[in-house]
Design a protein around this motif. Structure first.
Motif, PDB file in Angstrom:
ATOM      1  N   THR A   1       0.830  -1.201   0.000  1.00  0.00           N
ATOM      2  CA  THR A   1       0.000   0.000   0.000  1.00  0.00           C
ATOM      3  C   THR A   1       0.865   1.251   0.000  1.00  0.00           C
ATOM      4  O   THR A   1       0.584   2.221  -0.719  1.00  0.00           O
TER       5      THR A   1
ATOM      6  N   ILE B   1      -5.118   4.930  -3.632  1.00  0.00           N
ATOM      7  CA  ILE B   1      -5.665   5.506  -4.854  1.00  0.00           C
ATOM      8  C   ILE B   1      -6.563   6.694  -4.532  1.00  0.00           C
ATOM      9  O   ILE B   1      -6.604   7.689  -5.264  1.00  0.00           O
TER      10      ILE B   1
ATOM     11  N   GLY C   1       2.215   1.696  -3.499  1.00  0.00           N
ATOM     12  CA  GLY C   1       1.207   2.240  -4.391  1.00  0.00           C
ATOM     13  C   GLY C   1       0.924   3.704  -4.112  1.00  0.00           C
ATOM     14  O   GLY C   1       0.705   4.498  -5.031  1.00  0.00           O
TER      15      GLY C   1
ATOM     16  N   TRP D   1       9.076  -5.585  -8.204  1.00  0.00           N
ATOM     17  CA  TRP D   1       8.583  -4.530  -7.326  1.00  0.00           C
ATOM     18  C   TRP D   1       9.733  -3.842  -6.595  1.00  0.00           C
ATOM     19  O   TRP D   1       9.780  -2.607  -6.515  1.00  0.00           O
TER      20      TRP D   1
ATOM     21  N   GLN E   1      -0.013  -5.074  -7.156  1.00  0.00           N
ATOM     22  CA  GLN E   1      -1.359  -5.652  -7.213  1.00  0.00           C
ATOM     23  C   GLN E   1      -1.313  -7.124  -7.609  1.00  0.00           C
ATOM     24  O   GLN E   1      -2.039  -7.951  -7.059  1.00  0.00           O
TER      25      GLN E   1
ATOM     26  N   VAL F   1       3.023  -0.132  -9.436  1.00  0.00           N
ATOM     27  CA  VAL F   1       1.657  -0.344  -8.943  1.00  0.00           C
ATOM     28  C   VAL F   1       1.074  -1.682  -9.403  1.00  0.00           C
ATOM     29  O   VAL F   1       0.603  -2.475  -8.577  1.00  0.00           O
TER      30      VAL F   1
ATOM     31  N   LEU G   1      -5.575  -2.365  -0.347  1.00  0.00           N
ATOM     32  CA  LEU G   1      -4.607  -1.905  -1.342  1.00  0.00           C
ATOM     33  C   LEU G   1      -5.142  -0.733  -2.163  1.00  0.00           C
ATOM     34  O   LEU G   1      -4.371  -0.012  -2.798  1.00  0.00           O
ATOM     35  N   SER G   2      -6.460  -0.524  -2.150  1.00  0.00           N
ATOM     36  CA  SER G   2      -7.061   0.573  -2.910  1.00  0.00           C
ATOM     37  C   SER G   2      -7.022   1.906  -2.168  1.00  0.00           C
ATOM     38  O   SER G   2      -7.244   2.960  -2.780  1.00  0.00           O
TER      39      SER G   2
ATOM     40  N   SER H   1       3.460   6.192  -5.880  1.00  0.00           N
ATOM     41  CA  SER H   1       3.254   6.460  -7.295  1.00  0.00           C
ATOM     42  C   SER H   1       2.116   7.447  -7.521  1.00  0.00           C
ATOM     43  O   SER H   1       2.223   8.349  -8.363  1.00  0.00           O
TER      44      SER H   1
END
Length: 449
Positions: free
Chosen positions: A22, A149, A25, A84, A126, A122, A145-146, A28
């Motif tokens: 997370t 965003i 992500g 990653w 995922q 990213v 994990l979202s 980014s």
């Protein structure tokens, strides 16, 4: 009380993996909005025209899009964890180089390289996560994990304003370095090691077609450049034809033959239009109509992200318990309900009322987007997740660019009437997504039967 099976239980190791991925992500997504909000400061610092400075944002986003299609092949060829970790390391290096750039041209070049690393980072995270958690925990864990965003645009806007004003342009990029190094340190210790699973060579023709076609289409739609958009669409159409004939394509398009996968993909594309395109509309209301500052606008639009983040845990649990299709359908109805009041805007609406509406709309988004991703992946064999995840990411980016193109034109006058009209379009597009969502409900029901 009946306990959960090992396939359903979320272990501390999985929570640790979730936290690490997370953060990666978040990096980014965060850096894109940090720079976008400070374009004026960057232009002044390098004594460059604003239309040149904006390529520090556009170049990053286009490189991000260009690398998404190759992420699946790279994860299979080199191992997802290794990919990653390398991308996190490169992200830190290019962030530091951005901070030392002596000219706007050098900065743009380093930003493109930073975007390329982020574009692999990213989807690799995922893929690694979806493969590790398994189908019975996918909803809950993908919800975790979202979170970046939805939080990154808000935090990026606020941080970019403060960093540019008080510390200077280099700190817009240096802020990434310690976070990336922390990711690298934790990732080396905690992420699972896996061997490469595919030694087949890269589909070079597919790479050329997608790495040029996708950025051209994204740029053409976002910037209202019809020639670039048409060229990008043509290149991607050629890729589709060649990929369906290839025994080892860059992306496995045959996944769309599964009704559940294709319906989830349609939802993701439609919500890309309604969600990411809508992100430009309400801020315009606060900036142009209500004459608020950029920082104040960041706070006033934060309730949307708050509602989304609040709904994500519930969405994840419900997806794992009853299936994602019905959660998505309900989420779309909530999203439309939360959008209609914004289509009735006036120039004097209460900020508390607008915040409450945004929270409601955010809850609908949280109940829709992540369950669509999880539901689409449930029907995908474990060995094909590295094909599925880039496809979903591409559709979301294309949808977001398409929505940005349409809604920018509609809201461009900056008047209350224009902004309200744009929200009617958002409500309509979201309502149309109910069609593939209903097909997904039927596909999920037939699978259970």
């Amino acid at each position: 009380m009946i306990g959960r099976s090992d396939e359903e239980r979320v272990t501390p190791a999985l929570w640790g993996m979730a936290a690490i991925l997370t953060l990666g992500g978040f990096l980014s997504m965060f850096t894109s909005t940090v720079v976008t909000v400070a374009l004026g400061t960057i232009a002044a610092g390098f004594r460059a025209p604003l239309d040149t400075a904006q390529w520090t944002a556009s170049g990053y986003l286009l490189a991000l899009a260009a690398m998404v299609p190759v992420s699946g092949w790279a994860s299979r060829r080199f191992g997802t964890t290794r990919l990653w970790l390398v991308c996190v390391g490169l992200f830190a290096v290019f962030s530091a180089l951005c901070a030392t750039a002596g000219s706007i041209e050098t900065l743009i070049a380093f930003r493109v390289l930073q975007g390329a690393a982020g574009g692999l980072l990213v989807p690799a995270g995922q893929i690694l996560f979806a493969t590790a958690v398994g189908p019975k925990r996918l909803g809950r864990m993908m919800a975790v994990l979202s979170i970046p965003i939805y939080l990154a645009p808000v935090l990026g806007t606020l941080a970019g304003s403060v960093l540019a004003e008080r510390f200077g342009v280099p700190w817009l990029f240096l802020v990434n370095v310690p976070l990336a190094l922390l990711c690298l340190l934790l990732g080396r210790k905690r992420l699972p090691r896996e061997s490469p699973v595919d030694s087949r060579p890269l589909d070079r023709r597919g790479l050329v077609l997608t790495a040029t076609g996708l950025p051209l289409l994204v740029y053409g739609l976002a910037e209202a450049a019809p020639i670039a958009a048409a060229a990008g669409a043509l290149l991607l159409a050629v890729f589709v034809v060649t990929a369906l004939r290839s025994p080892a394509p860059l992306l496995e398009l045959r996944l769309f033959r599964d009704r559940r996968f294709s319906s989830a993909a349609a939802v993701i594309f439609g919500m890309g239009i309604a969600l990411f395109g809508a992100m430009i509309v309400l801020p315009l209301y606060y900036l142009e109509v209500r004459q608020e500052s950029l920082v104040a606008t960041g706070f006033l639009t934060a309730p949307l992200a708050l509602g989304t983040v609040l709904a994500l845990p519930l969405a994840g649990r419900l997806t794992d318990r009853i299936g994602g299709a019905r959660v998505i359908f309900a989420g779309l109805i909530v999203t439309v309900t939360g959008t209609v009041p914004l289509a009735l805007l006036t120039g004097s609406d209460s900020y508390w009322w607008l915040s409450a509406v945004q929270v409601l709309r955010g809850c609908g988004i949280g109940l829709t987007t992540t369950p669509a991703l999880a539901t689409g992946l449930v029907s995908v064999p474990k060995e094909r997740i590295s094909h599925a995840m880039p496809l979903f990411a591409m559709l979301q980016r294309i949808g977001g660019s398409f929505g940005t193109s349409i809604l920018t034109v509609l809201a461009a006058p900056g008047t209350v009437a224009a902004i309200a009209h744009a929200h009617w379009w958002i409500a309509g597009i979201t309502a149309i997504v109910l069609i593939p969502a209903w097909l997904l409900v039927r596909a999920e029901a037939s699978t259970k039967d």
